[in-house]
Design a protein around this motif. Structure first.
Motif, PDB file in Angstrom:
ATOM      1  N   GLY A  79       0.822  -1.207   0.000  1.00  0.00           N
ATOM      2  CA  GLY A  79       0.000   0.000   0.000  1.00  0.00           C
ATOM      3  C   GLY A  79       0.855   1.255   0.000  1.00  0.00           C
ATOM      4  N   LYS A  80       1.974   1.191   0.708  1.00  0.00           N
ATOM      5  CA  LYS A  80       2.900   2.328   0.711  1.00  0.00           C
ATOM      6  C   LYS A  80       3.481   2.546  -0.684  1.00  0.00           C
ATOM      7  CE  LYS A  80       6.970   4.041   3.084  1.00  0.00           C
ATOM      8  NZ  LYS A  80       8.001   3.794   4.070  1.00  0.00           N
ATOM      9  N   GLN A  81       3.780   1.461  -1.398  1.00  0.00           N
ATOM     10  CA  GLN A  81       4.281   1.582  -2.774  1.00  0.00           C
ATOM     11  C   GLN A  81       3.218   2.199  -3.676  1.00  0.00           C
ATOM     12  OE1 GLN A  81       7.276   1.176  -3.709  1.00  0.00           O
ATOM     13  NE2 GLN A  81       8.160  -0.021  -2.062  1.00  0.00           N
ATOM     14  N   CYS A  82       1.966   1.748  -3.523  1.00  0.00           N
ATOM     15  CA  CYS A  82       0.873   2.307  -4.328  1.00  0.00           C
ATOM     16  C   CYS A  82       0.722   3.797  -4.056  1.00  0.00           C
ATOM     17  CB  CYS A  82      -0.445   1.602  -4.013  1.00  0.00           C
ATOM     18  SG  CYS A  82      -0.566  -0.068  -4.629  1.00  0.00           S
ATOM     19  N   TRP A  83       0.727   4.164  -2.790  1.00  0.00           N
ATOM     20  CA  TRP A  83       0.561   5.562  -2.436  1.00  0.00           C
ATOM     21  C   TRP A  83       1.709   6.394  -2.996  1.00  0.00           C
ATOM     22  CZ3 TRP A  83      -3.383   8.242  -1.172  1.00  0.00           C
ATOM     23  CH2 TRP A  83      -3.218   9.535  -0.690  1.00  0.00           C
ATOM     24  N   ASN A 105      -6.204   6.413 -17.249  1.00  0.00           N
ATOM     25  CA  ASN A 105      -6.876   6.654 -15.970  1.00  0.00           C
ATOM     26  C   ASN A 105      -5.846   6.938 -14.885  1.00  0.00           C
ATOM     27  OD1 ASN A 105      -8.476   5.270 -17.755  1.00  0.00           O
ATOM     28  ND2 ASN A 105      -9.414   3.963 -16.253  1.00  0.00           N
ATOM     29  N   SER A 106      -6.342   7.068 -13.666  1.00  0.00           N
ATOM     30  CA  SER A 106      -5.438   7.147 -12.525  1.00  0.00           C
ATOM     31  C   SER A 106      -5.142   5.721 -12.043  1.00  0.00           C
ATOM     32  CB  SER A 106      -6.062   7.966 -11.396  1.00  0.00           C
ATOM     33  OG  SER A 106      -7.047   7.209 -10.732  1.00  0.00           O
ATOM     34  N   MET A 107      -4.174   5.595 -11.186  1.00  0.00           N
ATOM     35  CA  MET A 107      -3.809   4.273 -10.683  1.00  0.00           C
ATOM     36  C   MET A 107      -4.961   3.614  -9.938  1.00  0.00           C
ATOM     37  SD  MET A 107      -0.575   3.225  -8.402  1.00  0.00           S
ATOM     38  CE  MET A 107      -0.177   1.534  -8.094  1.00  0.00           C
ATOM     39  N   LEU A 108      -5.770   4.397  -9.263  1.00  0.00           N
ATOM     40  CA  LEU A 108      -6.899   3.845  -8.523  1.00  0.00           C
ATOM     41  C   LEU A 108      -7.929   3.185  -9.435  1.00  0.00           C
ATOM     42  CD1 LEU A 108      -7.366   6.666  -5.916  1.00  0.00           C
ATOM     43  CD2 LEU A 108      -6.588   4.345  -5.474  1.00  0.00           C
ATOM     44  N   ASP A 109      -7.926   3.557 -10.717  1.00  0.00           N
ATOM     45  CA  ASP A 109      -8.848   2.956 -11.678  1.00  0.00           C
ATOM     46  C   ASP A 109      -8.206   1.814 -12.458  1.00  0.00           C
ATOM     47  OD1 ASP A 109     -10.794   4.824 -10.999  1.00  0.00           O
ATOM     48  OD2 ASP A 109      -9.968   6.278 -12.411  1.00  0.00           O
ATOM     49  N   GLY A 110      -6.992   1.440 -12.115  1.00  0.00           N
ATOM     50  CA  GLY A 110      -6.276   0.396 -12.837  1.00  0.00           C
ATOM     51  C   GLY A 110      -6.957  -0.953 -12.749  1.00  0.00           C
ATOM     52  N   GLN A 111      -6.857  -1.700 -13.825  1.00  0.00           N
ATOM     53  CA  GLN A 111      -7.443  -3.037 -13.897  1.00  0.00           C
ATOM     54  C   GLN A 111      -6.332  -4.063 -14.072  1.00  0.00           C
ATOM     55  OE1 GLN A 111     -10.735  -3.579 -13.478  1.00  0.00           O
ATOM     56  NE2 GLN A 111     -10.947  -1.374 -13.166  1.00  0.00           N
ATOM     57  N   TRP A 120       2.210  -6.331 -10.235  1.00  0.00           N
ATOM     58  CA  TRP A 120       0.954  -5.612 -10.431  1.00  0.00           C
ATOM     59  C   TRP A 120      -0.198  -6.314  -9.730  1.00  0.00           C
ATOM     60  CZ3 TRP A 120      -0.811  -1.108 -10.972  1.00  0.00           C
ATOM     61  CH2 TRP A 120      -2.111  -0.873 -11.404  1.00  0.00           C
ATOM     62  N   LYS A 121      -0.218  -7.642  -9.727  1.00  0.00           N
ATOM     63  CA  LYS A 121      -1.277  -8.378  -9.031  1.00  0.00           C
ATOM     64  C   LYS A 121      -1.254  -8.058  -7.538  1.00  0.00           C
ATOM     65  CE  LYS A 121      -1.659 -12.377 -12.070  1.00  0.00           C
ATOM     66  NZ  LYS A 121      -1.478 -13.834 -12.152  1.00  0.00           N
ATOM     67  N   GLY A 122      -0.065  -7.973  -6.965  1.00  0.00           N
ATOM     68  CA  GLY A 122       0.044  -7.621  -5.554  1.00  0.00           C
ATOM     69  C   GLY A 122      -0.406  -6.197  -5.282  1.00  0.00           C
ATOM     70  N   LEU A 123      -0.035  -5.275  -6.175  1.00  0.00           N
ATOM     71  CA  LEU A 123      -0.449  -3.890  -6.001  1.00  0.00           C
ATOM     72  C   LEU A 123      -1.963  -3.742  -6.136  1.00  0.00           C
ATOM     73  CD1 LEU A 123       2.370  -2.026  -7.973  1.00  0.00           C
ATOM     74  CD2 LEU A 123       2.099  -2.187  -5.497  1.00  0.00           C
ATOM     75  N   LEU A 124      -2.575  -4.519  -7.027  1.00  0.00           N
ATOM     76  CA  LEU A 124      -4.027  -4.464  -7.190  1.00  0.00           C
ATOM     77  C   LEU A 124      -4.755  -4.904  -5.926  1.00  0.00           C
ATOM     78  CD1 LEU A 124      -4.862  -5.712 -10.785  1.00  0.00           C
ATOM     79  CD2 LEU A 124      -5.290  -3.484  -9.799  1.00  0.00           C
ATOM     80  N   THR A 125      -4.193  -5.868  -5.220  1.00  0.00           N
ATOM     81  CA  THR A 125      -4.801  -6.325  -3.973  1.00  0.00           C
ATOM     82  C   THR A 125      -4.871  -5.185  -2.964  1.00  0.00           C
ATOM     83  OG1 THR A 125      -3.945  -8.535  -4.367  1.00  0.00           O
ATOM     84  CG2 THR A 125      -4.644  -8.036  -2.135  1.00  0.00           C
ATOM     85  N   THR A 126      -3.811  -4.411  -2.875  1.00  0.00           N
ATOM     86  CA  THR A 126      -3.816  -3.295  -1.927  1.00  0.00           C
ATOM     87  C   THR A 126      -4.603  -2.103  -2.469  1.00  0.00           C
ATOM     88  OG1 THR A 126      -1.719  -2.463  -2.765  1.00  0.00           O
ATOM     89  CG2 THR A 126      -1.632  -3.961  -0.925  1.00  0.00           C
ATOM     90  N   LEU A 127      -4.697  -1.979  -3.778  1.00  0.00           N
ATOM     91  CA  LEU A 127      -5.492  -0.884  -4.351  1.00  0.00           C
ATOM     92  C   LEU A 127      -6.965  -1.007  -3.966  1.00  0.00           C
ATOM     93  CD1 LEU A 127      -4.080  -0.250  -7.925  1.00  0.00           C
ATOM     94  CD2 LEU A 127      -4.167   1.343  -6.019  1.00  0.00           C
ATOM     95  N   GLN A 128      -7.453  -2.240  -3.817  1.00  0.00           N
ATOM     96  CA  GLN A 128      -8.843  -2.429  -3.396  1.00  0.00           C
ATOM     97  C   GLN A 128      -9.071  -1.791  -2.028  1.00  0.00           C
ATOM     98  OE1 GLN A 128      -9.363  -6.648  -3.539  1.00  0.00           O
ATOM     99  NE2 GLN A 128      -9.361  -6.731  -5.766  1.00  0.00           N
ATOM    100  N   SER A 129      -8.123  -1.963  -1.142  1.00  0.00           N
ATOM    101  CA  SER A 129      -8.225  -1.359   0.182  1.00  0.00           C
ATOM    102  C   SER A 129      -8.079   0.163   0.106  1.00  0.00           C
ATOM    103  CB  SER A 129      -7.152  -1.945   1.092  1.00  0.00           C
ATOM    104  OG  SER A 129      -7.187  -1.351   2.349  1.00  0.00           O
TER     105      SER A 129
END
Length: 150
Positions: A79-83, A105-111, A120-129
């Protein structure tokens, strides 16, 4: 306690800041820490577990020993990496991920997209939160468009 808290739990920290480790690996590591904590010198690794790892990983004020829940720690590091990528879009890593996974889009809208990387799969898991807890700061309102932003 110092050995487990500062050494054993810190060893996988770099890997956990890049990759989402499967839950079973985190659980296996916690089992190893628990066995190390409860073993006695003459038992060759055997000992009586007086507390479960879940109770030992509670904060000290809540009656635990303050050990980390590794899976939660892994999610926090990602989550820190995403932020960091959201707040610093000019960084090389941010631009690479933007070009590959969320170009318009923005990263928050990433699919997930086609053939996503393990990172990216790991980052997507934290993006949901992050999506659940992300809030707008309006300030002067110049960057907010009623037709585009919801």
């Amino acid at each position: 306690m110092v050995l487990i808290g500062n050494v054993a739990q810190a060893i996988p920290a770099y890997t956990m800041s890049c990759f989402l480790l499967p839950k079973f690996i985190c659980q296996d590591l916690e089992i190893m820490f628990n066995k190390f904590w409860w073993r006695s010198n003459n038992d060759e690794g055997k000992g009586l577990n007086w507390l479960s790892w879940n109770k030992m990983s509670k904060p000290k004020p809540s009656g635990g020993l303050g050990f980390q829940n590794l899976y939660g720690f892994n999610l926090a590091l990602l989550g820190k990496q995403c932020w960091n990528m959201i707040e610093n879009p000019h960084l090389l890593v941010s631009r690479i991920f933007k070009a590959r996974y969320f170009s318009s889009n923005s990263m928050l809208d990433g699919q997930e997209g086609h053939n996503p990387s393990f990172v990216w799969k790991g980052l997507l898991t934290t993006l949901q939160s992050l999506r659940k807890r992300y809030r707008w700061v309006v300030e002067n309102g110049e960057d907010i468009y009623a037709t585009r932003d919801q």
